[in-house]
Design an enzyme around this catalytic site. Structure first.
Site, PDB file in Angstrom:
ATOM      1  N   LYS A 260     -14.206   1.444   5.098  1.00 55.38           N
ATOM      2  CA  LYS A 260     -13.224   0.484   4.573  1.00 55.38           C
ATOM      3  C   LYS A 260     -13.582  -0.955   4.974  1.00 55.38           C
ATOM      4  O   LYS A 260     -13.664  -1.855   4.133  1.00 55.38           O
ATOM      5  CB  LYS A 260     -11.826   0.848   5.085  1.00 55.38           C
ATOM      6  CG  LYS A 260     -10.751  -0.171   4.756  1.00 55.38           C
ATOM      7  CD  LYS A 260     -10.489  -0.281   3.263  1.00 55.38           C
ATOM      8  CE  LYS A 260      -9.860  -1.577   2.892  1.00 55.38           C
ATOM      9  NZ  LYS A 260      -8.632  -1.539   2.215  1.00 55.38           N
TER      10      LYS A 260
ATOM     11  N   ASP B  58      10.707   3.416   5.731  1.00 52.50           N
ATOM     12  CA  ASP B  58      10.447   2.075   6.261  1.00 52.50           C
ATOM     13  C   ASP B  58      11.576   1.743   7.227  1.00 52.50           C
ATOM     14  O   ASP B  58      12.736   2.097   6.975  1.00 52.50           O
ATOM     15  CB  ASP B  58      10.384   1.048   5.131  1.00 52.50           C
ATOM     16  CG  ASP B  58       9.609  -0.192   5.541  1.00 52.50           C
ATOM     17  OD1 ASP B  58       8.497  -0.399   5.023  1.00 52.50           O
ATOM     18  OD2 ASP B  58      10.118  -0.950   6.410  1.00 52.50           O
TER      19      ASP B  58
ATOM     20  N   ALA C 244     -18.291 -16.971  -9.370  1.00 49.68           N
ATOM     21  CA  ALA C 244     -18.180 -18.125  -8.463  1.00 49.68           C
ATOM     22  C   ALA C 244     -16.825 -18.789  -8.681  1.00 49.68           C
ATOM     23  O   ALA C 244     -16.240 -18.701  -9.753  1.00 49.68           O
ATOM     24  CB  ALA C 244     -19.302 -19.114  -8.758  1.00 49.68           C
TER      25      ALA C 244
ATOM     26  N   LEU D  89      -7.218  -0.138  -3.057  1.00 49.76           N
ATOM     27  CA  LEU D  89      -6.405  -0.669  -4.157  1.00 49.76           C
ATOM     28  C   LEU D  89      -6.465  -2.184  -4.169  1.00 49.76           C
ATOM     29  O   LEU D  89      -6.331  -2.821  -3.128  1.00 49.76           O
ATOM     30  CB  LEU D  89      -4.943  -0.242  -3.989  1.00 49.76           C
ATOM     31  CG  LEU D  89      -4.695   1.241  -3.726  1.00 49.76           C
ATOM     32  CD1 LEU D  89      -3.218   1.487  -3.459  1.00 49.76           C
ATOM     33  CD2 LEU D  89      -5.176   2.064  -4.903  1.00 49.76           C
TER      34      LEU D  89
ATOM     35  N   VAL E 143       0.841  -1.207   0.000  1.00 52.80           N
ATOM     36  CA  VAL E 143       0.000   0.000   0.000  1.00 52.80           C
ATOM     37  C   VAL E 143       0.876   1.258   0.000  1.00 52.80           C
ATOM     38  O   VAL E 143       0.682   2.182  -0.798  1.00 52.80           O
ATOM     39  CB  VAL E 143      -0.938  -0.002   1.232  1.00 52.80           C
ATOM     40  CG1 VAL E 143      -1.646   1.329   1.372  1.00 52.80           C
ATOM     41  CG2 VAL E 143      -1.947  -1.129   1.124  1.00 52.80           C
TER      42      VAL E 143
ATOM     43  N   CYS F 118      -6.373  -9.109   2.345  1.00 54.60           N
ATOM     44  CA  CYS F 118      -7.383  -8.169   2.864  1.00 54.60           C
ATOM     45  C   CYS F 118      -8.698  -8.811   3.289  1.00 54.60           C
ATOM     46  O   CYS F 118      -9.097  -8.681   4.446  1.00 54.60           O
ATOM     47  CB  CYS F 118      -7.658  -7.087   1.821  1.00 54.60           C
ATOM     48  SG  CYS F 118      -6.244  -6.018   1.597  1.00 54.60           S
TER      49      CYS F 118
ATOM     50  N   LEU G 177     -19.341 -11.207  -8.677  1.00 51.78           N
ATOM     51  CA  LEU G 177     -20.293 -12.323  -8.702  1.00 51.78           C
ATOM     52  C   LEU G 177     -19.691 -13.488  -9.477  1.00 51.78           C
ATOM     53  O   LEU G 177     -20.415 -14.259 -10.093  1.00 51.78           O
ATOM     54  CB  LEU G 177     -21.617 -11.881  -9.339  1.00 51.78           C
ATOM     55  CG  LEU G 177     -22.510 -10.965  -8.511  1.00 51.78           C
ATOM     56  CD1 LEU G 177     -23.810 -10.654  -9.244  1.00 51.78           C
ATOM     57  CD2 LEU G 177     -22.832 -11.583  -7.134  1.00 51.78           C
TER      58      LEU G 177
ATOM     59  N   ARG H  48      -0.796 -15.050   0.195  1.00 53.46           N
ATOM     60  CA  ARG H  48      -1.430 -14.979   1.514  1.00 53.46           C
ATOM     61  C   ARG H  48      -2.899 -15.414   1.438  1.00 53.46           C
ATOM     62  O   ARG H  48      -3.662 -14.895   0.623  1.00 53.46           O
ATOM     63  CB  ARG H  48      -1.305 -13.560   2.091  1.00 53.46           C
ATOM     64  CG  ARG H  48       0.093 -13.303   2.617  1.00 53.46           C
ATOM     65  CD  ARG H  48       0.257 -11.880   3.058  1.00 53.46           C
ATOM     66  NE  ARG H  48       0.278 -10.970   1.926  1.00 53.46           N
ATOM     67  CZ  ARG H  48       0.355  -9.646   2.031  1.00 53.46           C
ATOM     68  NH1 ARG H  48       0.410  -9.103   3.229  1.00 53.46           N
ATOM     69  NH2 ARG H  48       0.390  -8.883   0.962  1.00 53.46           N
TER      70      ARG H  48
HETATM   71  C1  UDX Z   1      -9.409  -6.233  -2.051  1.00 50.49           C
HETATM   72  C2  UDX Z   1     -10.371  -5.083  -2.384  1.00 50.49           C
HETATM   73  O1  UDX Z   1     -10.991  -5.328  -3.656  1.00 50.49           O
HETATM   74  C3  UDX Z   1      -9.643  -3.755  -2.378  1.00 50.49           C
HETATM   75  O2  UDX Z   1     -10.554  -2.687  -2.583  1.00 50.49           O
HETATM   76  C4  UDX Z   1      -8.942  -3.578  -1.016  1.00 50.49           C
HETATM   77  O3  UDX Z   1      -8.222  -2.389  -0.961  1.00 50.49           O
HETATM   78  C5  UDX Z   1      -8.027  -4.755  -0.763  1.00 50.49           C
HETATM   79  O4  UDX Z   1      -8.775  -5.977  -0.814  1.00 50.49           O
HETATM   80  P1  UDX Z   1      -7.573  -7.659  -3.346  1.00 50.49           P
HETATM   81  O5  UDX Z   1      -7.515  -8.501  -2.125  1.00 50.49           O
HETATM   82  O6  UDX Z   1      -6.301  -7.188  -3.949  1.00 50.49           O
HETATM   83  O7  UDX Z   1      -8.465  -6.337  -3.098  1.00 50.49           O
HETATM   84  O8  UDX Z   1      -8.315  -8.513  -4.483  1.00 50.49           O
HETATM   85  P2  UDX Z   1      -9.763  -8.613  -5.139  1.00 50.49           P
HETATM   86  O9  UDX Z   1      -9.628  -8.358  -6.577  1.00 50.49           O
HETATM   87  O10 UDX Z   1     -10.745  -7.797  -4.418  1.00 50.49           O
HETATM   88  O11 UDX Z   1     -10.065 -10.170  -4.951  1.00 50.49           O
HETATM   89  C6  UDX Z   1     -10.078 -10.779  -3.666  1.00 50.49           C
HETATM   90  C7  UDX Z   1     -10.359 -12.244  -3.753  1.00 50.49           C
HETATM   91  O12 UDX Z   1     -11.704 -12.469  -4.172  1.00 50.49           O
HETATM   92  C8  UDX Z   1      -9.493 -13.022  -4.766  1.00 50.49           C
HETATM   93  O13 UDX Z   1      -9.103 -14.240  -4.187  1.00 50.49           O
HETATM   94  C9  UDX Z   1     -10.404 -13.254  -5.948  1.00 50.49           C
HETATM   95  O14 UDX Z   1     -10.074 -14.410  -6.678  1.00 50.49           O
HETATM   96  C10 UDX Z   1     -11.752 -13.418  -5.246  1.00 50.49           C
HETATM   97  N1  UDX Z   1     -12.901 -13.076  -6.097  1.00 50.49           N
HETATM   98  C11 UDX Z   1     -13.090 -11.800  -6.523  1.00 50.49           C
HETATM   99  C12 UDX Z   1     -13.828 -14.065  -6.417  1.00 50.49           C
HETATM  100  O15 UDX Z   1     -13.693 -15.226  -6.025  1.00 50.49           O
HETATM  101  N2  UDX Z   1     -14.926 -13.722  -7.176  1.00 50.49           N
HETATM  102  C13 UDX Z   1     -15.130 -12.449  -7.610  1.00 50.49           C
HETATM  103  O16 UDX Z   1     -16.166 -12.222  -8.283  1.00 50.49           O
HETATM  104  C14 UDX Z   1     -14.184 -11.459  -7.292  1.00 50.49           C
END
Ligand code: UDX
Length: 430
Positions: free
Chosen positions: A204, A30, A252, A153, A11, A260, A250, A327
């Site tokens: 958030k 850092d 699956a 992000l 971040v 996060c 959405l 992670r």
């Molecule tokens: C997320 C949030 O989207 C972001 O706004 C926040 O700042 C940090 O956490 P991130 O963890 O980088 O971002 O990934 P994201 O694209 O949101 O996907 C998260 C997880 O959900 C992934 O494992 C992805 O494969 C899964 N996912 C996402 C699904 O299984 N189905 C979906 O439709 C969307």
């Protein structure tokens, strides 16, 4: 503007590099000397598309610099963004020790007004707590403000997300703080939600929990589809066409992972518990996510009769495409379980192999898709990397023992796979 970023991880570094690109002078701090040495040489310690170029461009222009010296960072800046980690404790609560440590470290160097902004995801009321803590420790009557400016992000598209956000959230407690933050975000023509600090902190956690809830919801519906022969893709399309529901999140699959969603859901659950607010909905979101991984293992087992002694080719390990982040990647639990049942795993991921080695043992790694799939009893798709969409299906078929593909990310069209002679199974579509 002169901006200090405290904590130069995913971040912090993206935020710092992007602020610099907007013309600000940015000093990223850092405490990890090694990281600062790497960054000063233009090396990025993790994979994020577009970041290396952005860091290079802005360090060349002297708008982006790195330091491990807190005093230098505080004296340099008008605004200080806190971007340190808030990992989960054993009970799910966010561990605020890094934030507390930074607040303590900043205080002695506050000699004139500074705006201190929480960027890290923190539990509601952390801003209040920080204010109290810094005020108590200040030796002189120096003015300062705390603000909350949560980041949204996504890994893999963080740079793009920074420059094209859906909205910017500013939680402020004074006119001065509001003015400064509006100045920082002046180049953006997007909705800006200005609110109090507590509301910004909740936005958030609630946003991430809501997105995770959408994923678990569609995964639950995918289980119904599997049982009755319906198609989850069409169901999601039909639901998402309703503007009130929306199309995104959405898809699956085998569930969400990453640094996060799992952490933020756990932390939000703990906040509910502490405030005596029912947390069952959030717990169910977590539970469905766990069940989705178990269902996938069950599907693999049922198609192979037993996985004992079977050679499984795994395509994709990272928790999502365009990142090397492992992670909480669903691949960890799924592969560990299959190994426990006697499966032999050979895997390929375009980016995450080095990281995967830290999380899963006894896997053989391949340099490409076809090598991973050679002689395999089944192919498992665990991350929807773009390069897997473009696989040469005819070549793939020749390398496999039994043409069996089990797709945890619904990458391919079942009709086309059938036409190509594969035994193809995916999530909620058969
Ligand atoms: C997320 C949030 O989207 C972001 O706004 C926040 O700042 C940090 O956490 P991130 O963890 O980088 O971002 O990934 P994201 O694209 O949101 O996907 C998260 C997880 O959900 C992934 O494992 C992805 O494969 C899964 N996912 C996402 C699904 O299984 N189905 C979906 O439709 C969307």
């Amino acid at each position: 503007m002169k901006i200090a970023i405290i904590g130069s991880g995913h971040v912090g570094l993206v935020t710092g590099a992007c602020f610099a690109d907007l013309g600000n002078e940015v000093l990223c701090m850092d405490q990890d000397l090694n990281k600062i040495r790497l960054l000063s040489r233009g090396e990025i310690p993790f994979f994020e598309p577009g970041l290396e170029e952005l860091v290079k461009k802005n360090t060349d222009k002297n708008r982006l610099q790195f330091t491990s010296n807190m005093e230098e960072a505080i004296q340099f800046s008008e605004i200080i963004f806190l971007c340190v980690g808030t990992p989960p404790k054993e009970n799910g609560e966010a561990d605020l020790s890094a934030i507390e440590h930074v607040a303590e470290a900043i205080t002695p160097f506050l000699t004139e007004y500074r705006l201190i902004v929480e960027k890290s995801t923190v539990p509601v009321e952390t801003g209040l707590y920080l204010h109290k803590m810094i005020k108590q420790n200040l030796k002189r009557n120096i003015k300062f403000d705390i603000a909350s400016n949560p980041e949204f992000l996504r890994e893999g598209s963080a740079v793009r997300d920074f420059f094209s956000p859906d909205r910017i959230v500013l939680g402020v407690e004074s006119v001065r703080a509001k003015k400064l933050l509006l100045e920082v975000y002046k180049p953006f023509d997007v909705p800006i939600v200005i609110t109090d600090i507590q509301s910004a902190e909740i936005i958030k956690h609630a946003s991430n929990s809501f997105l995770a809830m959408k994923i678990s919801f569609i995964n639950l519906v995918s289980q119904i589809c599997s049982k009755v022969g319906a198609d989850i893709e069409r169901v999601a399309e039909g639901m998402g066409a309703d503007g009130r529901i929306g199309k995104s999140f959405l898809n699956a699959g085998i569930g969400f992972g990453g640094s996060c969603f799992p952490k933020d859901l756990a932390a939000f659950t703990r906040i509910c518990e502490k405030l005596n607010v029912p947390s069952t909905l959030l717990k169910e979101v977590i539970e469905i996510n766990e069940i989705q991984k178990i269902n996938f293992v069950n599907l693999v087992r049922s198609k192979l009769k037993t996985v004992e002694g079977k050679n499984l080719a795994v395509l994709g390990l990272a928790f999502k495409p365009d990142t090397d982040d492992m992670r909480s990647a669903p691949a960890i639990d799924i592969l560990t379980q299959l190994q426990a049942e006697g499966a032999k795993i050979k895997a390929y991921d375009p980016c995450a192999i080095d990281e995967a080695k830290k999380h899963i043992r006894d896997i053989k790694f391949s340099k490409n898709v076809y090598d991973a799939c050679k002689g395999a009893d089944a192919v498992l798709i665990l991350t929807e990397w773009r390069e897997f969409r473009d696989i040469d299906l005819k070549r793939l078929k020749k390398t496999l023992k039994d043409s069996l593909i089990i797709d945890g990310r619904n990458l391919y069209d079942p009709a086309e796979m059938k036409k190509n002679g594969f035994k193809y199974f995916s999530i909620g579509r058969n």
